[in-house]
Scaffold this motif. Structure first.
Motif: not given
Length: 257
Positions: A83, A71-72, A67, A166, A85
């Motif tokens: 989601g 970047t999401i 991760c 979002g 992040v």
């Protein structure tokens, strides 16, 4: 939220055992999805969409290596989406929207998030099952009226749609900026037409933008349609450009005369 007075509305503020009554010429209700301040006699009852999902959120101390920053990561499963992040300090922020029956069936938020990640073949971050999760009521909701005597609703308290795009914070900030001039006028001298003016202005400003998010949320519930769209956009990403521009377009704050 207390009773009306000749030139004000009474509001009771509480923190722990401490309470104090204040008198406000105008009240802006910005209490989010957990709105407990409104009386049904105001005609401001909320309508929750059938099959609405609930929100889940948590922050883990460490983000996994896969991760990476900037970047999401979005994982879509049959009963919700997740989601992830990496934050600036290296922690991992997780947010999800899942069917409430699914969360109950798998015995809690951590297991629900793990199941969605398993569906797309992503490894489950360490600590997902043990961390402290926050939850929300049913997400997709709206009200027919957003104002009453010396009272305006803004932000998530006014309406909300599943947050896949979002935009939730943008909607809330835009509604606060839009209501400010009207609230100033209302504090100087209240006019019964202000409540209807705000309801109409909010519909033009926010609810029109929420339709796109509602459409995306509906598509995500169809596995076959979602798979086809992802496959198409992976080959021709330019087709998504109009939608991306619409989501990121600035809000034209209305002038309420």
């Amino acid at each position: 939220l207390g009773p009306l007075e000749p030139d004000a509305r009474r509001v009771t503020l509480a923190r722990g055992n401490d309470k104090v009554d204040v008198h406000a010429r105008v009240v802006l209700v910005a209490t989010g999805l957990h709105t407990q301040t409104l009386n049904t006699d105001q005609g401001l009852t909320v309508s929750v969409e059938r099959h609405s999902r609930v929100g889940l959120g948590a922050v883990l101390d460490d983000a996994p290596d896969w991760c990476h920053r900037g970047t999401i990561f979005m994982a879509r499963g049959r009963f919700g989406y997740v989601g992830l992040v990496r934050l600036e300090d290296g922690r991992l922020d997780i947010a999800a929207a899942c069917d409430p029956m699914f969360v109950r069936a798998v015995r809690g938020p951590g297991n629900a998030v793990r199941r969605v990640l398993d569906e797309v073949g992503w490894p489950c971050p360490v600590g997902v099952l043990e961390c402290a999760w926050r939850g929300t009521p049913w997400l997709t909701r709206r009200r027919k009226r957003l104002g009453a005597q010396r009272l305006f609703l803004i932000g998530d308290a006014a309406s909300y749609v599943e947050p896949f795009t979002g935009e939730g914070i943008a909607w809330a900030l835009a509604s606060g900026a839009a209501v400010a001039p009207l609230a100033v006028r209302a504090a100087r001298r209240w006019d019964p037409s202000f409540a209807a003016q705000w309801t109409a202005a909010y519909a033009r400003l926010i609810q029109r933008r929420q339709r796109a998010c509602r459409l995306v949320s509906g598509v995500l519930r169809r596995a076959d349609v979602t798979a086809g769209l992802v496959s198409l956009l992976s080959r021709m990403p330019h087709l998504a450009a109009p939608f991306v521009r619409a989501v990121n377009a600035p809000f034209p704050i209305p002038v309420l005369s």
